[in-house]
Design a protein around this motif. Structure first.
Motif, PDB file in Angstrom:
ATOM      1  N   PRO A 155      -4.277   0.175  -1.678  1.00 55.64           N
ATOM      2  CA  PRO A 155      -4.560   0.345  -0.251  1.00 55.64           C
ATOM      3  C   PRO A 155      -3.766   1.520   0.304  1.00 55.64           C
ATOM      4  O   PRO A 155      -2.608   1.728  -0.090  1.00 55.64           O
ATOM      5  N   VAL A 156      -4.371   2.297   1.171  1.00 59.08           N
ATOM      6  CA  VAL A 156      -3.729   3.507   1.701  1.00 59.08           C
ATOM      7  C   VAL A 156      -3.767   3.469   3.224  1.00 59.08           C
ATOM      8  O   VAL A 156      -4.803   3.188   3.821  1.00 59.08           O
ATOM      9  N   TYR A 157      -2.620   3.759   3.836  1.00 56.95           N
ATOM     10  CA  TYR A 157      -2.506   3.751   5.294  1.00 56.95           C
ATOM     11  C   TYR A 157      -1.941   5.081   5.776  1.00 56.95           C
ATOM     12  O   TYR A 157      -1.081   5.673   5.117  1.00 56.95           O
ATOM     13  N   GLY A 178       0.779  -1.225   0.000  1.00 57.59           N
ATOM     14  CA  GLY A 178       0.000   0.000   0.000  1.00 57.59           C
ATOM     15  C   GLY A 178       0.817   1.284   0.000  1.00 57.59           C
ATOM     16  O   GLY A 178       2.047   1.272  -0.068  1.00 57.59           O
ATOM     17  N   ASP A 190      -7.305   9.388   2.816  1.00 56.85           N
ATOM     18  CA  ASP A 190      -6.918   8.019   2.483  1.00 56.85           C
ATOM     19  C   ASP A 190      -7.959   7.352   1.602  1.00 56.85           C
ATOM     20  O   ASP A 190      -7.617   6.627   0.651  1.00 56.85           O
ATOM     21  N   LYS A 191      -9.240   7.608   1.866  1.00 59.81           N
ATOM     22  CA  LYS A 191     -10.312   7.033   1.053  1.00 59.81           C
ATOM     23  C   LYS A 191     -10.301   7.611  -0.366  1.00 59.81           C
ATOM     24  O   LYS A 191     -10.549   6.892  -1.346  1.00 59.81           O
ATOM     25  N   THR A 194      -6.716   5.599  -7.059  1.00 57.85           N
ATOM     26  CA  THR A 194      -5.579   4.769  -7.493  1.00 57.85           C
ATOM     27  C   THR A 194      -5.846   3.270  -7.411  1.00 57.85           C
ATOM     28  O   THR A 194      -5.160   2.482  -8.065  1.00 57.85           O
ATOM     29  N   ASN A 223      -7.402   6.075  -2.273  1.00 58.60           N
ATOM     30  CA  ASN A 223      -7.752   4.681  -2.566  1.00 58.60           C
ATOM     31  C   ASN A 223      -8.717   4.594  -3.750  1.00 58.60           C
ATOM     32  O   ASN A 223      -8.549   3.758  -4.647  1.00 58.60           O
ATOM     33  N   ARG A 224      -9.697   5.481  -3.776  1.00 61.78           N
ATOM     34  CA  ARG A 224     -10.662   5.476  -4.880  1.00 61.78           C
ATOM     35  C   ARG A 224     -10.009   5.840  -6.208  1.00 61.78           C
ATOM     36  O   ARG A 224     -10.306   5.255  -7.248  1.00 61.78           O
TER      37      ARG A 224
END
Length: 344
Positions: free
Chosen positions: A308-310, A284, A298-299, A305, A302-303
């Protein structure tokens, strides 16, 4: 400990557009806003950091507050030098018989020019440094976030500070692909100011815009929308006025600057070799910096790309923490430092 070490003080500096953080002996000894108040008549420093921030917009004629860094680089050389000197004084020099020689590791944006890097180095030297080493922000952020930067695996870091957003894919101690865009927290604030000015004919200050961003700012819709009452000056009649803004409105205001950050992330991913792309899919994208605290960022990433994003455990401290680790283990992180080294 050698004789030279006894008379040397080693400090790590995250010289940020919004805040300056200094570490000594692996501890944060200075964490202050990057702002200085100067008496124009006597050319003396009235205050720095939090005290100067309290004076911003409230000073009488003759005293000015200056934010010497803009977009991650030095905009006012003399003010930066004076500010650095005052911050270094805050670190103290107890335990030394004589004023110690300063050895610094300073964090700089990855997109900095040679001239801008020279300005940072000169400011540090004028503030008392005898040896200056530099490291790029995304590398420092990745180290501070605990990513395996020295391993043969791809790690992606997105560090959103006050002046710049730094995106990098790191492997084996080096940067494989990166982007540095001068669009970050300050641009978010400016976008909020412009939005409210256009929609409500209300002028608000930078501190008010930052408070709005922190209180109700978001990058992605949430189940519960919030509102906030703000104060400003009506541009039509010049009188103070209160209005209420919603989180949906602020999200609209942030669309343009956030799209520039997203574009930098996508461009970096496009340049990433396939094997490292596979690592990023597995591990991620890690977010750090003050911008990582924007709700829903982060959301949104994520949408856009599919990755997962942390958010790093302590996003505000990643760059400073990483710079401090490099200072402690400078031999192990030689490849992470910039090449332009100067010794005395």
């Amino acid at each position: 400990m050698g004789l030279f070490s006894i008379f040397t003080k080693e400090i790590a500096i995250d010289l940020g557009t919004a805040n300056t953080v200094i570490l000594h002996n692996n501890k944060v000894v200075v964490d202050e806003p990057s702002i200085i108040a100067i008496d124009q008549k006597t050319k003396t420093v009235k205050a720095v950091g939090k005290k100067a921030l309290m004076m911003e917009g409230r000073t009488p004629p003759g005293i000015i507050t200056i934010r010497p860094l803009r977009d991650g680089v030095i905009a006012d050389f003399q003010a930066t030098e004076l500010m650095l000197r005052e911050f270094i004084k805050m670190t103290g020099s107890k335990g030394y018989f004589f004023p110690p020689a300063l050895k610094m590791v300073i964090c700089i944006p990855s997109g900095i020019t040679e001239v801008e890097e020279r300005a940072v180095r000169d400011s540090a030297e004028q503030a008392g440094a005898k040896e200056v080493r530099m490291i790029h922000e995304p590398m420092a952020a990745a180290i501070g976030a605990g990513l395996p930067t020295n391993e043969a695996a791809g790690s992606m870091i997105v560090d959103i500070g006050g002046g710049t957003s730094e995106v990098a894919v790191i492997s084996m101690g080096g940067t494989v692909a990166s982007r540095s865009v001068r669009c970050a927290g300050d641009e978010f604030d400016a976008a909020i100011i412009n939005y409210i000015k256009k929609k409500y004919n209300l002028l608000i200050g930078e501190r008010t815009a930052e408070n709005i961003k922190l209180d109700i700012g978001s990058a992605f819709p949430s189940e519960k929308e919030e509102s906030l009452e703000i104060k400003g000056r009506n541009l039509l009649n010049g009188l103070p006025e209160n209005i209420t803004v919603t989180s949906a409105e602020i999200r609209d205001a942030l669309v343009e600057p956030l799209s520039r950050v997203i574009e930098a992330i996508k461009s970096t991913l496009e340049e990433t070799p396939p094997e490292l792309s596979a690592d990023i899919i597995d591990h991620g994208i890690t977010l750090s910096g003050g911008g990582a605290l924007l709700r829903g960022l982060d959301k949104l990433i994520n949408r856009e790309t599919g990755m997962p994003v942390y958010i790093a455990e302590f996003p505000l401290d990643c760059v400073a923490e990483g710079t401090g680790r490099v200072l402690e283990n400078i031999d192990a992180y030689q490849d992470a430092l910039t090449d332009n080294v100067k010794y005395y």
